[in-house]
Design a protein around this motif. Structure first.
Motif, PDB file in Angstrom:
ATOM      1  N   GLN A  96      33.676   3.493  10.746  1.00 13.13           N
ATOM      2  CA  GLN A  96      32.471   2.817  10.244  1.00 13.13           C
ATOM      3  C   GLN A  96      32.742   1.335   9.967  1.00 13.13           C
ATOM      4  O   GLN A  96      31.810   0.569   9.773  1.00 13.13           O
ATOM      5  CB  GLN A  96      31.967   3.493   8.965  1.00 13.13           C
ATOM      6  N   ARG A 141      17.089  -5.741  -4.063  1.00 10.96           N
ATOM      7  CA  ARG A 141      16.987  -7.195  -4.258  1.00 10.96           C
ATOM      8  C   ARG A 141      16.000  -7.861  -3.302  1.00 10.96           C
ATOM      9  O   ARG A 141      15.858  -9.095  -3.329  1.00 10.96           O
ATOM     10  CB  ARG A 141      18.370  -7.843  -4.184  1.00 10.96           C
ATOM     11  N   ARG A 179      20.047  -0.487   3.281  1.00 11.45           N
ATOM     12  CA  ARG A 179      20.871  -0.036   2.152  1.00 11.45           C
ATOM     13  C   ARG A 179      20.076  -0.126   0.852  1.00 11.45           C
ATOM     14  O   ARG A 179      19.220  -0.999   0.701  1.00 11.45           O
ATOM     15  CB  ARG A 179      22.129  -0.906   2.029  1.00 11.45           C
ATOM     16  N   ARG A 202      27.062   0.445  -7.731  1.00 12.19           N
ATOM     17  CA  ARG A 202      26.852  -0.671  -6.797  1.00 12.19           C
ATOM     18  C   ARG A 202      27.540  -0.432  -5.446  1.00 12.19           C
ATOM     19  O   ARG A 202      27.035  -0.854  -4.408  1.00 12.19           O
ATOM     20  CB  ARG A 202      27.253  -2.018  -7.401  1.00 12.19           C
ATOM     21  N   MET A 203      28.676   0.242  -5.411  1.00 13.31           N
ATOM     22  CA  MET A 203      29.346   0.477  -4.127  1.00 13.31           C
ATOM     23  C   MET A 203      28.559   1.505  -3.300  1.00 13.31           C
ATOM     24  O   MET A 203      28.439   1.378  -2.085  1.00 13.31           O
ATOM     25  CB  MET A 203      30.787   0.966  -4.352  1.00 13.31           C
ATOM     26  N   VAL A 204      28.025   2.504  -3.976  1.00 10.10           N
ATOM     27  CA  VAL A 204      27.189   3.493  -3.277  1.00 10.10           C
ATOM     28  C   VAL A 204      25.929   2.798  -2.745  1.00 10.10           C
ATOM     29  O   VAL A 204      25.511   3.022  -1.603  1.00 10.10           O
ATOM     30  CB  VAL A 204      26.815   4.649  -4.234  1.00 10.10           C
ATOM     31  N   ARG A 205      25.339   1.918  -3.561  1.00  8.75           N
ATOM     32  CA  ARG A 205      24.115   1.217  -3.133  1.00  8.75           C
ATOM     33  C   ARG A 205      24.377   0.263  -1.970  1.00  8.75           C
ATOM     34  O   ARG A 205      23.465  -0.056  -1.206  1.00  8.75           O
ATOM     35  CB  ARG A 205      23.504   0.447  -4.314  1.00  8.75           C
ATOM     36  N   ASN A 206      25.612  -0.215  -1.850  1.00  9.92           N
ATOM     37  CA  ASN A 206      25.946  -1.104  -0.732  1.00  9.92           C
ATOM     38  C   ASN A 206      26.084  -0.354   0.588  1.00  9.92           C
ATOM     39  O   ASN A 206      26.081  -0.964   1.652  1.00  9.92           O
ATOM     40  CB  ASN A 206      27.254  -1.852  -1.024  1.00  9.92           C
ATOM     41  N   MET A 207      26.252   0.950   0.543  1.00  6.57           N
ATOM     42  CA  MET A 207      26.396   1.757   1.769  1.00  6.57           C
ATOM     43  C   MET A 207      25.218   2.691   2.010  1.00  6.57           C
ATOM     44  O   MET A 207      24.761   2.855   3.135  1.00  6.57           O
ATOM     45  CB  MET A 207      27.680   2.617   1.692  1.00  6.57           C
ATOM     46  N   ASN A 253      35.243   6.844   0.871  1.00 11.66           N
ATOM     47  CA  ASN A 253      34.007   7.547   1.225  1.00 11.66           C
ATOM     48  C   ASN A 253      33.416   6.940   2.489  1.00 11.66           C
ATOM     49  O   ASN A 253      32.195   6.884   2.660  1.00 11.66           O
ATOM     50  CB  ASN A 253      33.012   7.445   0.064  1.00 11.66           C
ATOM     51  N   ALA A 267      24.428   8.129   8.489  1.00 11.39           N
ATOM     52  CA  ALA A 267      23.750   6.892   8.076  1.00 11.39           C
ATOM     53  C   ALA A 267      24.743   6.099   7.236  1.00 11.39           C
ATOM     54  O   ALA A 267      25.688   5.529   7.777  1.00 11.39           O
ATOM     55  CB  ALA A 267      22.470   7.235   7.325  1.00 11.39           C
ATOM     56  N   GLY A 268      24.592   6.080   5.903  1.00 15.09           N
ATOM     57  CA  GLY A 268      25.579   5.390   5.065  1.00 15.09           C
ATOM     58  C   GLY A 268      26.769   6.288   4.766  1.00 15.09           C
ATOM     59  O   GLY A 268      27.849   5.814   4.416  1.00 15.09           O
ATOM     60  N   GLY A 269      26.545   7.592   4.835  1.00 10.70           N
ATOM     61  CA  GLY A 269      27.644   8.540   4.652  1.00 10.70           C
ATOM     62  C   GLY A 269      28.018   8.836   3.212  1.00 10.70           C
ATOM     63  O   GLY A 269      29.012   9.517   2.968  1.00 10.70           O
ATOM     64  N   GLN A 270      27.235   8.348   2.246  1.00 11.00           N
ATOM     65  CA  GLN A 270      27.663   8.498   0.852  1.00 11.00           C
ATOM     66  C   GLN A 270      27.551   9.942   0.355  1.00 11.00           C
ATOM     67  O   GLN A 270      28.226  10.320  -0.609  1.00 11.00           O
ATOM     68  CB  GLN A 270      26.903   7.530  -0.056  1.00 11.00           C
ATOM     69  N   ARG A 294      30.574  -7.063   0.897  1.00  7.72           N
ATOM     70  CA  ARG A 294      29.994  -6.142  -0.085  1.00  7.72           C
ATOM     71  C   ARG A 294      31.054  -5.145  -0.539  1.00  7.72           C
ATOM     72  O   ARG A 294      31.827  -4.642   0.265  1.00  7.72           O
ATOM     73  CB  ARG A 294      28.828  -5.341   0.529  1.00  7.72           C
ATOM     74  N   ALA A 295      31.059  -4.836  -1.860  1.00  4.71           N
ATOM     75  CA  ALA A 295      32.014  -3.851  -2.370  1.00  4.71           C
ATOM     76  C   ALA A 295      31.618  -2.455  -1.892  1.00  4.71           C
ATOM     77  O   ALA A 295      30.455  -2.058  -2.010  1.00  4.71           O
ATOM     78  CB  ALA A 295      32.028  -3.895  -3.891  1.00  4.71           C
ATOM     79  N   VAL A 296      32.579  -1.732  -1.343  1.00  9.16           N
ATOM     80  CA  VAL A 296      32.329  -0.354  -0.888  1.00  9.16           C
ATOM     81  C   VAL A 296      33.531   0.512  -1.269  1.00  9.16           C
ATOM     82  O   VAL A 296      34.625  -0.003  -1.521  1.00  9.16           O
ATOM     83  CB  VAL A 296      32.100  -0.278   0.645  1.00  9.16           C
TER      84      VAL A 296
END
Lengths: 264, 153
Positions: free
Chosen positions: B65, A80, A74, A101-106, B60, A29-32, B54-56
């Motif tokens: 992707q 938001r 995400r 925020r970077m984790v939440r973006n993915m 990771n 999915a996001g892969g985090q 978006r910042a990523v």
């Protein structure tokens, strides 16, 4: 990271077909969590099936007093979303408190739920708000979804498509964060829903759980004072370098009172 | 497998192993070494880039992707004539760095922060930069720089 085959299906049916081919295939999915686990070789799937190209897993829609969130949505989008902020502000704030925020973006809601990390936030939202997990095969109620550490009711070949949250009358999520990872040492979602009061605790045990005694007391009187004297036994709670089981048991009471207060 | 994307406005593609991380692709295939690998476990944020605005964390994330994505790295911020991006200029002006290792990630993350919070308080900036670690602990001037850049945006 061990080598793997990469698949990029365009539909849920196509993804399910890849899963059915056997081998140790995993959905990406996001892969985090997954990519990090694969880098540490804690996870070594033979096939990775990337869900990011599947349109039917994206987007949110509100119908009456239920908001349905696509599995690949995400965390930042949930945090938001005007619809979520208006209907279930506790869910928006929970999503906005995950990781950074970077984790939440993915990171995605479907990925977080399928992973069922014992210290993750979303399980508390689903269980506390009595959401329904919609898969490619069936609808799974929150009380039947979470089984144990990293274990859910999802069967082999089953893919989360979306999650439906009914609007609660009131709800709040409060967590005592690990200061480094922002994972919950203890997180509590306290909610008054159409089906009654629900108190869901994450971070404290092997999987998210409800506290029936707190729910009964809050149903009689929604007040932090109603929780006085109610304690959760430490026997089955987690102990680690961050907090002992006894400390977590104490925190559950404190954080639950704060959640009830916040949702007044 | 073949992967294609746009990096700093330029179309790029390469044949990569499926397990290639986005940060590895950026640093080793494209030789854009401004994006740093700090912790390599998705915690420190030194590898932060923008993917579709978006910042990523590029350590990771698989390069695959980012197929078809629009990627911006620290090298893509300054103008063609070398004019710094307002956030870079604010970091320079307020000395928002000590050793500089975390700086590219801090700048990329801070731009995303300001894009999403028009008038952030100091508290908001500190909370929203929690995915970027500065081991020199030089946070004070970093926060000052982000506040200044936000005020000028």
């Amino acid at each position: 990271m061990h080598p793997f085959n990469y698949q990029n299906p365009k539909s849920v049916a196509e993804a399910a077909a890849f899963l059915a081919k056997g081998g140790d295939a995993k959905l990406l999915a996001g892969g985090q969590s997954l990519i990090a686990a694969m880098k540490l070789r804690l996870s070594a799937p033979t096939d990775l099936i990337d869900l990011s190209g599947i349109k039917e897993l994206a987007g949110m829609k509100t119908e009456g007093t239920v908001i349905t969130i696509g599995a690949m949505t995400r965390h930042a989008e949930v945090a938001r979303s005007k619809d979520v902020l208006a209907g279930i502000p506790a869910l928006a704030s929970l999503a906005g408190s995950i990781g950074d925020r970077m984790v939440r973006n993915m990171g995605t809601i479907g990925g977080a739920l399928a992973h069922n990390d014992p210290v993750a936030d979303y399980p508390a939202a689903v269980l506390g708000l009595n959401a329904t997990v919609n898969t490619n095969k069936r609808k799974i109620g929150a009380d039947a979804f979470f089984k144990d550490m990293f274990e859910t009711a999802l069967e082999a070949g089953e893919i989360i498509v979306s999650v439906s949250f009914p609007f609660p009358k009131r709800a709040a999520y409060v967590k005592f964060k690990n200061p480094a990872s922002r994972y919950a040492i203890v997180g509590v979602m306290a909610a008054e829903t159409a089906g009654g009061v629900r108190v869901a605790v994450t971070g404290a045990a092997s999987s998210v759980f409800r506290v029936a005694e707190m729910e009964t007391a809050l149903a009689a009187n929604w007040s932090p004072d109603s929780l006085a004297g109610i304690s959760v036994p430490a026997d089955e709670l987690n102990s680690d370098m961050h907090a002992s089981a006894e400390y977590r048991a104490h925190l559950i009471g404190v954080i639950a009172r704060r959640a009830v207060e916040a949702a007044r | 497998m073949k992967v294609s994307m746009t990096v700093n406005g330029k179309a790029v593609s390469a044949e990569v192993e499926t397990r290639t991380l986005l940060v590895t692709f950026i640093r080793e295939n494209l030789r854009l070494t401004g994006t740093h690998v700090g912790c390599d476990t998705g915690q420190c944020g030194a590898c932060t880039v923008h993917m579709n605005g978006r910042a990523v964390k590029s350590c990771n994330l698989l390069a695959l992707q980012a197929e078809g994505a629009d990627i911006v790295t620290i090298e893509g911020l300054a103008g063609a004539d070398g004019t710094l991006h307002p956030m870079q200029e604010a970091f320079r002006e307020h000395h928002g760095l000590q050793c500089g290792f975390c700086t590219p990630g801090m700048v990329m993350s801070a731009i995303d922060l300001v894009n999403n919070h028009s008038d952030p308080s100091e508290e908001t900036i500190r909370a929203e930069l929690d995915g970027n670690l500065c081991r020199c602990t030089g946070y004070h001037n970093i926060v000052k720089a982000v506040m200044a850049a936000a005020a000028n945006s």
